[in-house]
Design a protein around this motif. Structure first.
Motif, short mmCIF file in Angstrom:
data_model
loop_
_atom_site.label_atom_id
_atom_site.label_comp_id
_atom_site.label_asym_id
_atom_site.label_seq_id
_atom_site.Cartn_x
_atom_site.Cartn_y
_atom_site.Cartn_z
N MET A 192 0.82 -1.21 0.00
CA MET A 192 0.00 0.00 0.00
C MET A 192 0.86 1.27 0.00
N THR A 193 2.16 1.13 0.14
CA THR A 193 2.98 2.32 0.39
C THR A 193 4.14 2.49 -0.58
N PHE A 194 4.27 1.65 -1.59
CA PHE A 194 5.44 1.74 -2.46
C PHE A 194 5.01 1.51 -3.91
N ARG A 195 4.21 2.48 -4.42
CA ARG A 195 3.72 2.35 -5.79
C ARG A 195 4.84 2.42 -6.82
N GLY A 196 5.96 3.08 -6.47
CA GLY A 196 7.09 3.12 -7.41
C GLY A 196 7.54 1.73 -7.77
N ARG A 197 7.75 0.91 -6.76
CA ARG A 197 8.20 -0.47 -6.98
C ARG A 197 7.08 -1.34 -7.52
N ASP A 198 5.85 -1.11 -7.05
CA ASP A 198 4.78 -2.10 -7.23
C ASP A 198 3.88 -1.81 -8.43
N ALA A 229 -3.01 2.62 10.03
CA ALA A 229 -3.48 3.10 8.73
C ALA A 229 -2.96 2.20 7.63
N SER A 230 -3.50 2.35 6.42
CA SER A 230 -3.00 1.54 5.32
C SER A 230 -2.07 2.34 4.41
N THR A 231 -2.31 3.63 4.28
CA THR A 231 -1.44 4.45 3.43
C THR A 231 -1.19 5.78 4.13
N TYR A 232 -0.15 6.50 3.65
CA TYR A 232 0.24 7.75 4.30
C TYR A 232 -0.92 8.74 4.33
N ASP A 233 -1.69 8.77 3.26
CA ASP A 233 -2.73 9.79 3.21
C ASP A 233 -4.04 9.32 3.86
N SER A 234 -3.94 8.24 4.65
CA SER A 234 -5.08 7.88 5.49
C SER A 234 -5.22 8.87 6.65
N VAL A 235 -4.14 9.61 6.92
CA VAL A 235 -4.20 10.62 7.97
C VAL A 235 -3.92 11.98 7.34
N GLU A 236 -4.20 13.04 8.10
CA GLU A 236 -3.92 14.38 7.59
C GLU A 236 -2.42 14.62 7.44
N GLN A 237 -2.06 15.56 6.57
CA GLN A 237 -0.65 15.93 6.44
C GLN A 237 -0.09 16.35 7.79
#
Lengths: 259, 259, 259
Positions: free
Chosen positions: A124-130, B212-220
């Motif tokens: 879920m966090t490394f779209r560059g690679r995936d 969370a699943s991704t960085y943007d699951s939370v606020e900046q």
């Protein structure tokens, strides 16, 4: 023979770039991989967009540019590929591709949705690679862009700061500062008159600079204005750093008045 | 087609990495060389071991990993090669290979002794260039691992910090901090329950964080816990550096209590 | 199969190196490109000359070295190519090639003037991309060095600091400090006697050091003298930085007195 050019914010101190190349070679064993740079500041879409625009035309036709500068890393920003009559670009639809692509004759824009062309498993966090790298590799192996997902009608444009001409004065802003401390403006060389010197003005700066053709047109340590290798007007210092001397940064406004 | 992946502490500011590639191409002119990273801190076996473990499975089968992170640089640390049913690893027997190799089905371990596969002349201080790289290149050209030297019955294991579960609390430690300031723990995602938030505790820190699943699951600017691309639990900040925010470093202990 | 080795001061944070590779592949699609380093300090001809001399002999015969360390960037410094019976070197005639080339049996020196082998369009400020790289690529594709321009009778020599022997004392200077803090002198190992220890003297330093063969010949944290992988005498610290410990820098004078 196929080239994939990588332009990322992955840095070079961790394994992210190397691992991404492992993925590329797993799909496209004969591709040439070129690093444009991996040291775009984390998530700095604007510097990434400028580095891509400044460099891509020096690559052979059919080069595939993979640009995973992707601060959102998730479904909230669409993953896209854009094909022109000369090149293909893969990355998030956040504007990072836009400054290069707007100079191109676009043939297709697609949304990357077909997971057959993604890495499995998918993080879920490394779209560059995936996502972006596997898609670039499949494209280099001959997969048609239209196989990757549905056609899109457009892409996100990053606003281009536009220079203004008022009488003898051209106003613009700083797009990029390079390793040597050269200051790259958004003013194309055609906008500047052929005068031999200009008054250079920015916050706290008011100085007469010559318009030179090469660094050694002036003495060591002296500043000058010149048309840089990207086609934009730059401010530089012979054997020195103009950015340090003038304490200027990206986004600052500048103007030049013909003398 | 053969790939040699390099993971070193040579840095990129001197000629060490480039010269090593010259040696590789002299023996294996058609190999693809991939840099995993060269910026492991000098002699930091633990970070090297983690970077190898985190990245190697993304490379094509039969990739040869050359990992000369070798603070002793001499005969006091045996030079080895380890072949599994998928990959080959070359480096000093100081544990740097061990975290990757322990996930592999090992076929052979050998001590590198046959100087026919070393550089000639042989320096006393640069085994990366003179032993590990030439051996990796000869392997990629088809030399059998058993030709390189005598069989060993084992290799040095770097202790793996083991996480502990006590009731609702999982305790572990920090394995790595990446370029983005993301904090990678030794806690696999399976160990953390599916609760939506956890109390995160470390030296001087006591804070509730969402899973969370991704960085943007939370606020900046907000912190979260998530399963990182390496399979371990990480602590990150959306568009920020968790390592700076929490002033945490490798080896620090952490625990997470389900709320 | 052809290799082009790049040694530059372009850095890795901008697109300069990547764009240069795009130019190379456009002309020579099957070349192998090796980065020696891109982190020579801007315009530091002496460090570039040393890095080239220290590394080039590890590359396969016929390698083409492209070394655009070019603080003048313009016609005031001639662009040249030098071919020996083993290698070819391309760069500005400012001495950056000279420390390597003086060990070679030179066959031809030419001035690069034929614009058919330059990039078109030609900028005034980026000869690395526009002249040196295209010329290197054409050479790798089989263009004869004599097609590039008129024959020259010589090239600029960068003065080589010469060590001196007076009785039991050898005096020299610091040529380079590497990533590990190892201090590389201009004293070849043959000049130092086989004594087991020496008095090491430099500005503010007066210390007895052992002559060792490998870093772990001494305890961790202890300093020693040894013959480095470049063939020159170095001062190093086992698992530490001699440059930090002794606060020494390039160009400083040192002497060693046999005890």
């Amino acid at each position: 023979l196929s080239i994939i050019a990588l332009l990322t914010d992955f840095g070079t101190s961790d394994w992210f770039t190397g691992e991404t190349k492992g993925v590329l070679f797993g799909i496209a064993p004969n591709v040439h991989i070129v690093d444009i740079t991996h040291q775009i500041a984390p998530g700095d879409i604007r510097s990434g967009a400028f580095a891509l625009k400044a460099s891509y035309k020096s690559f052979p036709l059919q080069t595939i540019f993979c640009v995973p500068i992707d601060p959102d890393t998730s479904g909230s920003c669409t993953a896209i590929a854009i094909q022109s009559d000369r090149y293909t670009f893969v990355g998030p639809d956040n504007g990072v591709l836009s400054w290069a692509v707007e100079d191109e004759h676009i043939l297709s824009i697609v949304k990357l949705t077909d997971i057959r062309f993604f890495r499995n498993p998918l993080s879920m966090t490394f779209r560059g690679r995936d996502i972006f790298a596997p898609v670039a590799a499949h494209l280099s192996e001959g997969v048609s862009i239209k196989a990757l997902g549905p056609i899109l009608m457009g892409y996100k444009h990053l606003p281009v700061p536009v220079p203004h001409v008022t009488g003898d004065t051209v106003s613009g802003e700083i797009l990029y500062i390079d390793r040597f401390g050269n200051i790259i403006t958004n003013i194309t060389k055609e906008l500047l008159s052929k005068n031999s010197s200009f008054n250079f003005h920015s916050s706290g700066i008011n100085q007469v600079l010559p318009l030179a053709s090469t660094y050694d047109s002036v003495e060591q340590g002296k500043a000058m204005i010149y048309a840089g290798s990207t086609g934009f007007i730059e401010i530089g210092i012979h054997s020195g750093s103009a950015a340090k001397e003038f304490r200027i940064k990206c986004g600052d406004t500048v103007d030049f008045t013909a003398l």
